[in-house]
Design a protein around this motif. Structure first.
Motif, short mmCIF file in Angstrom:
data_model
loop_
_atom_site.label_atom_id
_atom_site.label_comp_id
_atom_site.label_asym_id
_atom_site.label_seq_id
_atom_site.Cartn_x
_atom_site.Cartn_y
_atom_site.Cartn_z
N GLN A 55 -2.27 10.64 -4.11
CA GLN A 55 -3.72 10.64 -3.89
C GLN A 55 -4.32 9.23 -3.99
O GLN A 55 -5.54 9.08 -4.03
CB GLN A 55 -4.40 11.56 -4.89
CG GLN A 55 -4.00 13.02 -4.76
CD GLN A 55 -4.31 13.58 -3.38
OE1 GLN A 55 -5.43 13.45 -2.89
NE2 GLN A 55 -3.31 14.19 -2.74
N ALA A 56 -3.47 8.22 -4.02
CA ALA A 56 -3.95 6.85 -4.19
C ALA A 56 -4.87 6.41 -3.06
O ALA A 56 -5.73 5.54 -3.26
CB ALA A 56 -2.77 5.88 -4.30
N TYR A 57 -4.73 7.02 -1.89
CA TYR A 57 -5.59 6.63 -0.77
C TYR A 57 -7.06 6.99 -1.03
O TYR A 57 -7.96 6.43 -0.39
CB TYR A 57 -5.11 7.28 0.52
CG TYR A 57 -5.33 8.77 0.61
CD1 TYR A 57 -6.42 9.30 1.31
CD2 TYR A 57 -4.45 9.66 0.01
CE1 TYR A 57 -6.62 10.67 1.40
CE2 TYR A 57 -4.64 11.03 0.09
CZ TYR A 57 -5.72 11.54 0.79
OH TYR A 57 -5.92 12.90 0.87
N THR A 58 -7.32 7.89 -1.96
CA THR A 58 -8.70 8.28 -2.29
C THR A 58 -9.30 7.38 -3.36
O THR A 58 -10.45 7.59 -3.77
CB THR A 58 -8.75 9.73 -2.78
OG1 THR A 58 -8.06 9.83 -4.04
CG2 THR A 58 -8.09 10.67 -1.79
N TYR A 72 0.84 -1.20 0.00
CA TYR A 72 0.00 0.00 0.00
C TYR A 72 0.87 1.26 0.00
O TYR A 72 0.59 2.22 -0.72
CB TYR A 72 -0.91 -0.02 1.22
CG TYR A 72 -1.79 1.20 1.38
CD1 TYR A 72 -2.87 1.43 0.53
CD2 TYR A 72 -1.55 2.12 2.39
CE1 TYR A 72 -3.69 2.55 0.68
CE2 TYR A 72 -2.36 3.24 2.56
CZ TYR A 72 -3.43 3.45 1.70
OH TYR A 72 -4.22 4.55 1.86
N LYS A 73 1.96 1.25 0.78
CA LYS A 73 2.79 2.45 0.82
C LYS A 73 3.56 2.67 -0.48
O LYS A 73 3.83 3.81 -0.85
CB LYS A 73 3.74 2.41 2.02
CG LYS A 73 4.71 1.26 2.08
CD LYS A 73 5.46 1.28 3.41
CE LYS A 73 6.34 0.07 3.60
NZ LYS A 73 6.95 0.04 4.95
N SER A 114 -3.07 10.71 7.78
CA SER A 114 -4.14 11.20 6.91
C SER A 114 -4.40 10.26 5.74
O SER A 114 -5.47 10.30 5.12
CB SER A 114 -3.78 12.59 6.37
OG SER A 114 -2.67 12.53 5.48
N LYS A 115 -3.43 9.38 5.45
CA LYS A 115 -3.56 8.44 4.34
C LYS A 115 -3.55 6.98 4.79
O LYS A 115 -3.76 6.08 3.97
CB LYS A 115 -2.43 8.68 3.33
CG LYS A 115 -2.40 10.09 2.76
CD LYS A 115 -1.23 10.29 1.81
CE LYS A 115 -1.20 11.71 1.25
NZ LYS A 115 -0.06 11.93 0.33
N SER A 116 -3.30 6.75 6.06
CA SER A 116 -3.16 5.39 6.58
C SER A 116 -4.41 4.55 6.35
O SER A 116 -5.54 5.00 6.61
CB SER A 116 -2.85 5.45 8.08
OG SER A 116 -3.05 4.20 8.69
N GLY A 163 -8.12 1.20 -1.07
CA GLY A 163 -7.84 2.51 -0.54
C GLY A 163 -8.89 2.86 0.49
O GLY A 163 -9.67 2.01 0.95
N HIS A 164 -8.97 4.13 0.86
CA HIS A 164 -9.97 4.54 1.85
C HIS A 164 -11.41 4.24 1.42
O HIS A 164 -12.21 3.81 2.27
CB HIS A 164 -9.81 6.03 2.16
CG HIS A 164 -8.63 6.31 3.04
ND1 HIS A 164 -8.46 7.51 3.69
CD2 HIS A 164 -7.54 5.56 3.39
CE1 HIS A 164 -7.34 7.48 4.39
NE2 HIS A 164 -6.76 6.31 4.21
N PRO A 165 -11.78 4.43 0.14
CA PRO A 165 -13.17 4.12 -0.22
C PRO A 165 -13.55 2.67 0.07
O PRO A 165 -14.63 2.41 0.64
CB PRO A 165 -13.22 4.44 -1.72
CG PRO A 165 -12.16 5.47 -1.92
CD PRO A 165 -11.05 5.06 -0.99
N ALA A 166 -12.70 1.72 -0.30
CA ALA A 166 -13.00 0.31 -0.05
C ALA A 166 -12.97 0.00 1.44
O ALA A 166 -13.84 -0.73 1.95
CB ALA A 166 -12.01 -0.58 -0.79
#
Length: 447
Positions: free
Chosen positions: A384-387, A375-376, A433-435, A401-404
């Protein structure tokens, strides 16, 4: 003859502790400008001390003649002695520094003094179970986001006289457990066969775990070995991950697996913090039903599900939401209570790099054209991959990512499941903020 007599006399002198036949060994001499060397400092630059005790650090210095010393706590000088003894007032992390000065030539060490308190389990709405492999470290995880940490793994396999490999050469187990306990996080030992650390999948055609437990004598010796290791290292429990089927047509026979899970239950020790947890992991896919005997063992506190590694030759998601839902429903249909189902998400993604020369890709050669990315490392490609849940790189990188993570966490809340597990948390980012793990914890209502 005289030479022989001389050698004989020397040998007799050595036996008697005499040194007349050796040149005297003199103490080394040091110049006034040589840097003093420091021995005995923590190799991980961390010290743990209970709030009721004083932290004592006894350093060794060479050369020490003419040396002066200074100790600092949070940049404030507190001592001028070589041997440090200090009692902290609060349960927090302090910055400590040791400085040696010899004739104007200095050397120093610095690190953290972590003042601990008696274990108090953190309160939470739902479990966040983080699996950390031998590729991880205390520096690559964030304990504040977890309720339970599982360290993977003690490997069950017969190699010579050894049945369980507990040589965690890259992990400081006592240090990690102390740090986790200080955050109110329980720590479990993962007991597995051979694994691929990135994905949590079993090594191909590695049947060592199953082959040990199908022999009752070896099974019981292996159980005693990993439970002894867990108890001696203050683990709060064990997680059993029978990750590969046998060589016998891929069948895990209930007549072998059920007695194994029951034998573990019968041998559980007392936990260091009032409870010794007993959990199990189960993969999705065609072997799902093979681990159904887990549901017959009442002592098992919960099951950690792996609804990922679903990648197919056809370019597709590796951890689809449908798989997350279906695997939880399957275990509920087996009779596992909802609150004992902890469903999993991956901290890695499947990266497709397919040939465009007419080569046909199938199960036999798919591995040549795919890879798993942490992931990192996905975030390193796109900040912006976390979004997102997919990057349009090559033929696609599919990940959570965060959506899933938020959608799956909401399903856990809606269905009343026990929580979410993440494999493997060392692949997460430390940027909160991205974890991924932080996103799960927040979505489950733990923050």
């Amino acid at each position: 003859m005289k030479r022989i007599q001389y050698i004989g006399i020397c040998l007799m002198a050595l036996v008697m502790g005499l040194s007349g036949c050796e040149d005297p060994i003199e103490n080394p001499s040091f110049g006034p400008d040589e840097q003093p060397r420091i021995f005995g400092w923590s190799t991980v630059n961390k010290y743990f001390v209970d709030i009721k005790d004083s932290l004592v650090i006894d350093m060794k210095i060479s050369p020490s003649a003419g040396a002066t010393y200074k100790w600092f706590v949070n940049d404030v000088e507190v001592s001028s002695k070589r041997r440090f003894s200090y009692k902290f007032s609060d349960t927090e992390t302090y910055r400590i520094k040791f400085e040696v000065d010899r004739n104007g030539v200095k050397n120093s060490r610095q690190g953290d003094a972590i003042v601990t308190k008696p274990f108090v389990a953190k309160t939470y709405n739902k479990k966040v179970v983080g699996f950390m492999t031998r590729d991880g470290s205390l520096e690559t995880i964030n304990l504040k986001n977890l309720t339970h940490l599982v360290i993977s793994s003690a490997v069950v396999e017969e190699i010579g006289d050894q049945l369980v490999d507990t040589t965690f050469t890259t992990l400081n187990i006592p240090l990690i457990i102390k740090a986790a306990h200080n955050e109110g996080v329980y720590v479990l030992l993962d007991v597995t066969g051979r694994l691929v650390n990135m994905t949590g999948g079993g090594e191909y055609a590695s049947y060592g775990f199953y082959n040990v437990i199908k022999d009752v004598d070896k099974r019981d010796k292996a159980i005693a070995a990993f439970l002894k290791f867990a108890k001696n290292n203050a683990f709060d429990g064990v997680n059993i991950y029978l990750n590969n089927a046998s060589e016998d047509a891929g069948i895990l026979k209930p007549a072998i697996t059920l007695p194994f899970y029951q034998a573990v239950a019968a041998a559980l020790p007392e936990g260091p913090n009032g409870k010794f947890f007993y959990t199990a992991s189960a993969m999705g896919g065609w072997l799902t039903s093979e681990l159904k005997p887990i549901t017959q063992v009442e002592e098992i506190d919960w099951v950690n599900l792996h609804p990922f590694r679903y990648g197919a030759p056809e370019i597709s998601e590796d951890a689809p939401y449908s798989g997350f839902v279906d695997l939880a429903a399957t275990w509920e249909s087996f009779g596992m209570p909802k609150e004992k189902i902890v469903n999993g998400i991956p901290a890695f993604g499947l990266h497709y790099i397919y040939p465009h020369d007419g080569t046909t890709v199938g199960w036999g050669n798919m591995w040549l054209y795919t890879s798993y990315d942490s992931y990192k490392s996905i975030l390193a490609r796109d900040a912006q991959a976390y979004t997102k849940n997919k990057l349009d790189v090559d033929d696609g990188i599919f990940y959570d990512g965060h959506p899933a993570a938020q959608k799956k966490s909401q399903y856990v809340l809606d269905q009343g499941l026990g929580g979410v597990m993440v494999w493997g948390i060392e692949n997460d980012t430390q940027d909160q903020s991205k974890s991924l793990v932080k996103a799960v914890s927040t979505a489950l209502g733990n923050d």
